[in-house]
Write a protein that holds these residues in place. Structure first.
Motif, PDB file in Angstrom:
ATOM      1  N   UNK A 238       0.840  -1.351   0.273  1.00  0.00           N
ATOM      2  CA  UNK A 238      -0.309  -0.069  -0.607  1.00  0.00           C
ATOM      3  C   UNK A 238       1.036   1.509  -0.356  1.00  0.00           C
ATOM      4  N   UNK A 239       2.224   0.712   0.400  1.00  0.00           N
ATOM      5  CA  UNK A 239       3.031   2.289   0.677  1.00  0.00           C
ATOM      6  C   UNK A 239       4.001   2.235  -0.921  1.00  0.00           C
ATOM      7  N   UNK A 240       4.294   1.669  -1.826  1.00  0.00           N
ATOM      8  CA  UNK A 240       5.052   1.761  -2.772  1.00  0.00           C
ATOM      9  C   UNK A 240       4.435   1.142  -3.669  1.00  0.00           C
ATOM     10  N   UNK A 241       3.419   0.476  -3.688  1.00  0.00           N
ATOM     11  CA  UNK A 241       2.510   0.214  -5.287  1.00  0.00           C
ATOM     12  C   UNK A 241       3.446  -1.496  -5.731  1.00  0.00           C
ATOM     13  N   UNK A 242       4.713  -1.446  -5.066  1.00  0.00           N
ATOM     14  CA  UNK A 242       4.887  -2.608  -5.720  1.00  0.00           C
ATOM     15  C   UNK A 242       4.255  -3.525  -5.113  1.00  0.00           C
ATOM     16  N   UNK A 243       4.798  -5.237  -6.247  1.00  0.00           N
ATOM     17  CA  UNK A 243       4.322  -6.612  -5.333  1.00  0.00           C
ATOM     18  C   UNK A 243       4.986  -7.144  -4.408  1.00  0.00           C
ATOM     19  N   UNK A 244       3.774  -7.422  -3.746  1.00  0.00           N
ATOM     20  CA  UNK A 244       4.654  -8.127  -2.372  1.00  0.00           C
ATOM     21  C   UNK A 244       5.072 -10.228  -1.795  1.00  0.00           C
ATOM     22  N   UNK A 245       6.262 -10.515  -1.707  1.00  0.00           N
ATOM     23  CA  UNK A 245       6.076 -11.493  -1.218  1.00  0.00           C
ATOM     24  C   UNK A 245       4.660 -12.499  -0.403  1.00  0.00           C
ATOM     25  N   UNK A 246       4.307 -12.554  -0.784  1.00  0.00           N
ATOM     26  CA  UNK A 246       3.621 -14.248  -0.153  1.00  0.00           C
ATOM     27  C   UNK A 246       4.382 -15.363   1.155  1.00  0.00           C
ATOM     28  N   UNK A 247       4.025 -15.002   2.458  1.00  0.00           N
ATOM     29  CA  UNK A 247       4.839 -16.057   3.302  1.00  0.00           C
ATOM     30  C   UNK A 247       3.301 -17.385   3.382  1.00  0.00           C
ATOM     31  N   UNK A 248       3.792 -18.091   3.539  1.00  0.00           N
ATOM     32  CA  UNK A 248       2.914 -18.771   4.021  1.00  0.00           C
ATOM     33  C   UNK A 248       3.195 -19.944   4.648  1.00  0.00           C
ATOM     34  N   UNK A 249       2.405 -20.382   6.281  1.00  0.00           N
ATOM     35  CA  UNK A 249       3.554 -21.009   6.835  1.00  0.00           C
ATOM     36  C   UNK A 249       2.238 -21.494   8.383  1.00  0.00           C
ATOM     37  N   UNK A 250       2.269 -23.068   8.603  1.00  0.00           N
ATOM     38  CA  UNK A 250       1.128 -23.015   9.832  1.00  0.00           C
ATOM     39  C   UNK A 250      -0.760 -22.934   9.247  1.00  0.00           C
TER      40      UNK A 250
ATOM     41  N   UNK B  36      -0.754 -20.029   8.324  1.00  0.00           N
ATOM     42  CA  UNK B  36      -1.083 -18.489   8.030  1.00  0.00           C
ATOM     43  C   UNK B  36      -0.620 -17.715   6.306  1.00  0.00           C
ATOM     44  N   UNK B  37      -0.844 -16.687   6.240  1.00  0.00           N
ATOM     45  CA  UNK B  37      -1.048 -15.991   5.117  1.00  0.00           C
ATOM     46  C   UNK B  37      -0.238 -14.667   5.475  1.00  0.00           C
ATOM     47  N   UNK B  38       1.198 -14.619   5.404  1.00  0.00           N
ATOM     48  CA  UNK B  38       1.747 -13.554   5.849  1.00  0.00           C
ATOM     49  C   UNK B  38       2.378 -12.633   4.369  1.00  0.00           C
ATOM     50  N   UNK B  39       2.638 -11.203   3.885  1.00  0.00           N
ATOM     51  CA  UNK B  39       3.025 -10.377   3.121  1.00  0.00           C
ATOM     52  C   UNK B  39       4.174  -9.388   3.319  1.00  0.00           C
ATOM     53  N   UNK B  40       5.045  -9.862   2.601  1.00  0.00           N
ATOM     54  CA  UNK B  40       6.465  -9.060   2.492  1.00  0.00           C
ATOM     55  C   UNK B  40       6.906  -7.856   1.451  1.00  0.00           C
ATOM     56  N   UNK B  41       7.132  -6.715   2.001  1.00  0.00           N
ATOM     57  CA  UNK B  41       7.746  -5.852   1.017  1.00  0.00           C
ATOM     58  C   UNK B  41       8.897  -5.797   1.257  1.00  0.00           C
ATOM     59  N   UNK B  42       9.711  -5.749  -0.467  1.00  0.00           N
ATOM     60  CA  UNK B  42      11.574  -5.768  -0.442  1.00  0.00           C
ATOM     61  C   UNK B  42      12.232  -4.524  -0.541  1.00  0.00           C
ATOM     62  N   UNK B  43      10.918  -3.587  -0.829  1.00  0.00           N
ATOM     63  CA  UNK B  43      11.710  -2.454  -1.192  1.00  0.00           C
ATOM     64  C   UNK B  43      11.265  -1.862  -0.048  1.00  0.00           C
ATOM     65  N   UNK B  44      11.532  -2.564   1.543  1.00  0.00           N
ATOM     66  CA  UNK B  44      12.075  -1.478   2.734  1.00  0.00           C
ATOM     67  C   UNK B  44      11.042  -0.976   3.322  1.00  0.00           C
ATOM     68  N   UNK B  45       9.441  -1.692   3.043  1.00  0.00           N
ATOM     69  CA  UNK B  45       8.311  -1.381   4.262  1.00  0.00           C
ATOM     70  C   UNK B  45       8.351  -2.699   5.464  1.00  0.00           C
ATOM     71  N   UNK B  46       8.933  -3.868   4.888  1.00  0.00           N
ATOM     72  CA  UNK B  46       8.775  -5.157   5.753  1.00  0.00           C
ATOM     73  C   UNK B  46       7.372  -6.002   5.383  1.00  0.00           C
ATOM     74  N   UNK B  47       7.111  -6.708   6.521  1.00  0.00           N
ATOM     75  CA  UNK B  47       5.981  -7.147   6.807  1.00  0.00           C
ATOM     76  C   UNK B  47       4.370  -6.272   7.044  1.00  0.00           C
ATOM     77  N   UNK B  48       3.813  -6.549   5.504  1.00  0.00           N
ATOM     78  CA  UNK B  48       2.074  -5.727   5.663  1.00  0.00           C
ATOM     79  C   UNK B  48       1.449  -6.573   5.935  1.00  0.00           C
ATOM     80  N   UNK B  49       0.244  -5.336   6.968  1.00  0.00           N
ATOM     81  CA  UNK B  49      -1.107  -6.642   7.475  1.00  0.00           C
ATOM     82  C   UNK B  49      -1.251  -6.731   6.045  1.00  0.00           C
ATOM     83  N   UNK B  50      -1.888  -8.569   6.638  1.00  0.00           N
ATOM     84  CA  UNK B  50      -3.144  -8.636   5.342  1.00  0.00           C
ATOM     85  C   UNK B  50      -4.182  -7.614   4.768  1.00  0.00           C
TER      86      UNK B  50
END
Length: 72
Positions: free
Chosen positions: A35-47, A49-63
């Motif tokens: 939502x901050x830079x409009x770049x694609x997020x990495x989707x992290x799936x484990x146990x 749960x689904x989390x989203x991570x921005x590799x452009x400096x914004x870190x973990x992003x709440x779904x």
């Protein structure tokens, strides 16, 4: 989040990483965007749960903050 079907313009339902249009029965893959830079997020799936991570400096992003668009 309100996504409109590109075929019939009806509102679609978000189902995981896809959107479903009940009117025309089409499914569309979605792309998660930061939502901050409009770049694609990495989707992290484990146990289950689904989390989203921005590799452009914004870190973990709440779904709750993720922007989705229909994947091209």
């Amino acid at each position: 989040m309100n996504l409109q079907c590109p075929t019939c313009q009806s509102l679609m339902e978000l189902i995981g990483t896809h959107a479903h249009c009940a009117t025309c029965q089409h499914d569309y893959a979605l792309e998660a965007l930061c939502p901050d830079c409009q770049q694609p997020l990495d989707v992290l799936k484990a146990c289950g749960a689904v989390d989203y991570f921005c590799q452009h400096g914004h870190g973990l992003i709440s779904k709750k903050r993720v922007d989705f668009r229909i994947a091209r």
